[in-house]
Design a protein around this motif. Structure first.
Motif, PDB file in Angstrom:
ATOM      1  N   LYS A 162      -5.354 -11.165  -1.246  1.00  0.00           N
ATOM      2  CA  LYS A 162      -4.138 -11.124  -2.054  1.00  0.00           C
ATOM      3  C   LYS A 162      -3.919  -9.722  -2.639  1.00  0.00           C
ATOM      4  O   LYS A 162      -2.773  -9.261  -2.728  1.00  0.00           O
ATOM      5  N   ILE A 163      -4.995  -9.054  -3.020  1.00  0.00           N
ATOM      6  CA  ILE A 163      -4.852  -7.683  -3.516  1.00  0.00           C
ATOM      7  C   ILE A 163      -4.267  -6.795  -2.419  1.00  0.00           C
ATOM      8  O   ILE A 163      -3.338  -5.996  -2.659  1.00  0.00           O
ATOM      9  N   GLY A 164      -4.813  -6.927  -1.208  1.00  0.00           N
ATOM     10  CA  GLY A 164      -4.308  -6.122  -0.100  1.00  0.00           C
ATOM     11  C   GLY A 164      -2.860  -6.424   0.230  1.00  0.00           C
ATOM     12  O   GLY A 164      -2.059  -5.512   0.483  1.00  0.00           O
ATOM     13  N   LEU A 165      -2.481  -7.717   0.243  1.00  0.00           N
ATOM     14  CA  LEU A 165      -1.100  -8.081   0.553  1.00  0.00           C
ATOM     15  C   LEU A 165      -0.138  -7.556  -0.513  1.00  0.00           C
ATOM     16  O   LEU A 165       0.951  -7.062  -0.196  1.00  0.00           O
ATOM     17  N   ARG A 166      -0.527  -7.655  -1.778  1.00  0.00           N
ATOM     18  CA  ARG A 166       0.341  -7.146  -2.836  1.00  0.00           C
ATOM     19  C   ARG A 166       0.457  -5.627  -2.766  1.00  0.00           C
ATOM     20  O   ARG A 166       1.526  -5.069  -3.021  1.00  0.00           O
ATOM     21  N   TRP A 167      -0.631  -4.969  -2.427  1.00  0.00           N
ATOM     22  CA  TRP A 167      -0.571  -3.515  -2.307  1.00  0.00           C
ATOM     23  C   TRP A 167       0.353  -3.115  -1.150  1.00  0.00           C
ATOM     24  O   TRP A 167       1.148  -2.178  -1.269  1.00  0.00           O
ATOM     25  N   LEU A 168       0.264  -3.830  -0.037  1.00  0.00           N
ATOM     26  CA  LEU A 168       1.123  -3.519   1.106  1.00  0.00           C
ATOM     27  C   LEU A 168       2.591  -3.785   0.786  1.00  0.00           C
ATOM     28  O   LEU A 168       3.475  -3.055   1.261  1.00  0.00           O
ATOM     29  N   GLN A 169       2.867  -4.819   0.001  1.00  0.00           N
ATOM     30  CA  GLN A 169       4.243  -5.044  -0.427  1.00  0.00           C
ATOM     31  C   GLN A 169       4.730  -3.886  -1.284  1.00  0.00           C
ATOM     32  O   GLN A 169       5.894  -3.472  -1.206  1.00  0.00           O
ATOM     33  N   GLY A 170       3.828  -3.349  -2.112  1.00  0.00           N
ATOM     34  CA  GLY A 170       4.183  -2.173  -2.896  1.00  0.00           C
ATOM     35  C   GLY A 170       4.402  -0.945  -2.038  1.00  0.00           C
ATOM     36  O   GLY A 170       5.220  -0.073  -2.367  1.00  0.00           O
ATOM     37  N   VAL A 171       3.655  -0.844  -0.938  1.00  0.00           N
ATOM     38  CA  VAL A 171       3.877   0.251   0.004  1.00  0.00           C
ATOM     39  C   VAL A 171       5.289   0.161   0.581  1.00  0.00           C
ATOM     40  O   VAL A 171       5.992   1.177   0.752  1.00  0.00           O
ATOM     41  N   MET A 172       5.723  -1.071   0.865  1.00  0.00           N
ATOM     42  CA  MET A 172       7.044  -1.265   1.454  1.00  0.00           C
ATOM     43  C   MET A 172       8.166  -1.003   0.454  1.00  0.00           C
ATOM     44  O   MET A 172       9.190  -0.398   0.791  1.00  0.00           O
ATOM     45  N   HIS A 173       8.007  -1.475  -0.776  1.00  0.00           N
ATOM     46  CA  HIS A 173       9.130  -1.522  -1.701  1.00  0.00           C
ATOM     47  C   HIS A 173       9.014  -0.581  -2.898  1.00  0.00           C
ATOM     48  O   HIS A 173      10.002  -0.377  -3.611  1.00  0.00           O
ATOM     49  N   LYS A 174       7.832  -0.017  -3.154  1.00  0.00           N
ATOM     50  CA  LYS A 174       7.662   0.824  -4.334  1.00  0.00           C
ATOM     51  C   LYS A 174       7.125   2.216  -4.005  1.00  0.00           C
ATOM     52  O   LYS A 174       6.869   3.007  -4.910  1.00  0.00           O
ATOM     53  N   GLY A 175       6.952   2.488  -2.732  1.00  0.00           N
ATOM     54  CA  GLY A 175       6.510   3.819  -2.345  1.00  0.00           C
ATOM     55  C   GLY A 175       5.049   4.110  -2.599  1.00  0.00           C
ATOM     56  O   GLY A 175       4.659   5.278  -2.710  1.00  0.00           O
ATOM     57  N   ARG A 176       4.208   3.059  -2.691  1.00  0.00           N
ATOM     58  CA  ARG A 176       2.782   3.303  -2.864  1.00  0.00           C
ATOM     59  C   ARG A 176       2.178   3.909  -1.603  1.00  0.00           C
ATOM     60  O   ARG A 176       2.721   3.784  -0.506  1.00  0.00           O
TER      61      ARG A 176
END
Length: 389
Positions: free
Chosen positions: A333-347
């Motif tokens: 879940k940490i990885g999935l949330r981080w990847l969503q942030g990569v997509m939508h928040k520029g992480r």
């Protein structure tokens, strides 16, 4: 370069570096499918179209591309996926490897047999197979090929322990484990006959101890002939649905119960695959071979997101996606949330890491959950018995 293309590039580099295929186009299609699954969270061919750049103007053309992949008999799931797992396990040579064997039923028509590696509170897929039957109980001949392949793949790991539930305890598996020199922790059904100190064999269900007690048997004989000798741990735990009867080749201790409890990590893997993270049952595939290749996309996404979550933990960035003071969600879940942030928040998309042999921070949703975990099993009496053949 867009974030989805950046994600695809990292996935494709990993696949091209480690996986073996007869056509590079297979890896390109697989990379886009895994990327689309991580973005959409749906294991459905029709849901991936918005996340894949293509010259096709019709969604049906893109979906047919995935369908051709699922029906291509030249694609070897083992040749593509297993090298990725072995690379992720490269630091485990001096670590005991716990393998969980279990089954799950899809649409009351297909039974998927899973052999998974227990890692940091979760299970990571290793090998799987799909048979067309509506029952979760499978014969030894159905999962023996998975065990034989796993024995060859893990031949450099000297310490392997197989964990399985009541449906797998049989003569053939016991003999195979003895020949393979694997350790095991298997739960017995209540109607199995065992030979103890009594003259005649007894059913396991008649030997369950009272509530809050445990019994440790050494050198018991299993089944009517009693030829297979092993050790047995019986326990009735407060709050548990059923009493436990676990056989092992190692010395019977309370540690045996803890080891067998690791098997339940595969239940969380099934939950993640079906509804917790991806929607496996939303796919419209009805072919065992196609489901095996579809789950290849899911397994790579599970492995990649888990290692991404571990990379977030090691980089000290966990609290950006996990609201708990200490780790309260799984690395997946940490990885999935981080990847969503990569997509939508520029992480930043982190570099993949190997699976961690030791969990740096066990997961608990709250202090109460942590307290209940460490205080949930207490025994008022522990009895140890040695049986003579």
């Amino acid at each position: 370069m867009t974030t989805s293309t950046h994600l695809y590039s990292q996935l494709f580099d990993q696949l091209r570096q480690h996986s073996r295929v007869c056509d590079l186009r297979h890896l390109k299609a697989l990379g886009w499918m895994v990327s689309a699954l991580l973005c959409s969270g749906e294991l459905n061919l029709a849901a991936w179209e918005p996340y894949v750049p293509s010259r096709a103007t019709k969604a049906q053309s893109t979906e047919r591309r995935w369908q051709r992949f699922m029906g291509n008999c030249r694609i070897s799931v083992v040749a593509i996926y297993v090298p990725l797992v072995l690379v992720a396990l490269r630091g485990w040579q001096h670590q005991r490897l716990y393998l969980a064997l279990d089954t799950t039923v899809l649409w009351n028509r297909f039974c998927m047999i899973h052999l998974s590696v227990v890692c940091c509170g979760r299970a990571i897929p290793l090998l799987w197979r799909v048979v067309e039957q509506g029952s979760a109980t499978v014969a030894f001949e159905e999962y023996q090929p998975l065990l034989r392949r796993a024995r060859w793949l893990l031949r450099h790991h000297p310490d392997v322990m197989l964990l399985a539930d009541r449906g797998f305890a049989n003569h053939q598996l016991m003999q195979w484990l003895r020949q393979s020199r694997w350790h095991y922790g298997l739960r017995l059904p209540c109607d199995v006959l065992i030979h103890t100190q009594r003259r005649s064999p007894s059913m396991v269900g008649t030997l369950y101890p009272p509530l809050g007690e445990a019994r440790l048997y050494q050198n018991v004989g299993l089944w009517l002939d009693g030829e297979h000798r092993c050790n047995l741990v019986l326990a009735t735990v407060q709050g548990a649905k059923d009493a436990w009867a676990v056989v092992t080749d190692e010395a019977p201790t309370l540690q045996t119960l803890w080891q067998y409890a690791l098997r339940f990590r595969v239940e969380e893997l099934f939950l993640d695959s079906k509804s917790g993270a991806f929607e496996l049952e939303d796919s419209r595939l009805r072919s065992p071979e196609a489901i095996v290749r579809l789950y290849l996309v899911c397994a790579i996404a599970l492995l990649y997101a888990t290692t991404q979550g571990m990379a977030v933990q090691l980089a000290g960035l966990r609290q950006q996606v996990d609201p708990h003071w200490k780790r309260g969600i799984s690395y997946l879940k940490i990885g999935l949330r981080w990847l969503q942030g990569v997509m939508h928040k520029g992480r930043k998309l982190l570099s993949p890491v190997a699976l961690l042999p030791q969990d740096p921070q066990p997961v608990f949703a709250s202090k109460r959950a942590e307290r209940d975990f460490y205080n949930q099993i207490w025994f008022t009496r522990i009895c140890s018995l040695t049986c003579q053949p």
